[in-house]
Write a protein that holds these residues in place. Structure first.
Motif: not given
Length: 252
Positions: A37-40, A64-75
């Motif tokens: 169940d690792s996030d991305f 950055e986008l708000p982090v959820d249980e699946v995705l952690d997106i920032n640049g």
């Protein structure tokens, strides 16, 4: 999930009026020891319109986008990324080596890979990795039962520091490459067993304190602390090459 990530990246480009130059995986999936169940952990470098770099207006250098249980997106904005590249920022050097690319629209990543040895500071990188390993070792691996993933959060940076201390250059991102420096077969066997469990477990799984690993980690941290104290600062390096990179890619 790949399609969802691309959709999110496209939306970020449109909303923020930027161009993503490359996007990659930066977490356990890229390191090579993801749980079920690792996030991305998606990281990217972007460029704004060229005119904004000539403006006195201040622009944020992170998206950055708000982090959820699946995705952690920032640049990072390319200028921020290049400043950190110059400082031999270890996480960014890992992004450049990631085996998982979600998007790549230019040859920026390849350009920086070709410059990596020139700007790399073994001292800065080793201190970064050793601090990570020591903090996790001290705070998370002292009980009889510990979170399984914390073993790898100590082992990976510790092996990266060991790689550097051995004079092998830039530490690779992937765990399978880093562990080739381990000569103790008992430790290798313990890691093999741990990896099998990790791949089938979830992020909250716990594991017992393994004396084969605990003893080796403690000794290795002590050894590397002594070795890293002898590292010299990298001499000053001209930034001309990175200025040229910035000027090229803000006009893409």
């Amino acid at each position: 999930m790949h399609s969802r990530i691309l959709e999110q990246l496209a939306a970020l480009e449109e909303t923020n009026a930027v161009k993503i130059l490359f996007a990659c995986e930066s977490g356990s999936r890229g390191w090579g020891f993801a749980s079920t169940d690792s996030d991305f952990d998606v990281r990217f470098v972007y460029a704004r319109p060229a005119s904004t770099y000539l403006s006195i207006k201040e622009y944020r250098d992170v998206i950055e986008l708000p982090v959820d249980e699946v995705l952690d997106i920032n640049g990072w904005d390319i200028k921020k990324a290049l400043k950190l590249f110059y400082k031999s920022n270890a996480p960014f050097y890992e992004w450049l080596q990631s085996p998982i690319l979600y998007k790549e629209t230019t040859d920026l990543r390849q350009t920086l890979l070709s410059l990596m040895d020139h700007y790399y500071s073994p001292r800065a990188a080793c201190h970064h990795y050793l601090s990570m390993a020591h903090n996790t070792w001290t705070n998370d691996l002292q009980g009889e039962q510990v979170k399984l993933k914390k073993y790898f959060y100590v082992l990976r940076p510790l092996l990266a520091c060991d790689w550097i201390a051995m004079g092998k250059g830039v530490a690779p991102m992937e765990f399978k490459d880093l562990r080739t420096t381990i000569e103790d077969n008992k430790v290798q066997k313990a890691i093999d067993e741990l990896l099998i469990v990790k791949m089938k477990a979830d992020e909250k799984s716990v594991w017992h304190a393994d004396p084969r690993l605990m003893d080796w980690i403690g000794e290795k941290i002590s050894t590397l602390r002594a070795q890293s104290a002898e590292f010299q600062d990298r001499p000053p390096i001209a930034i001309d090459s990175l200025d040229a990179v910035l000027q090229k890619y803000v006009n893409v």
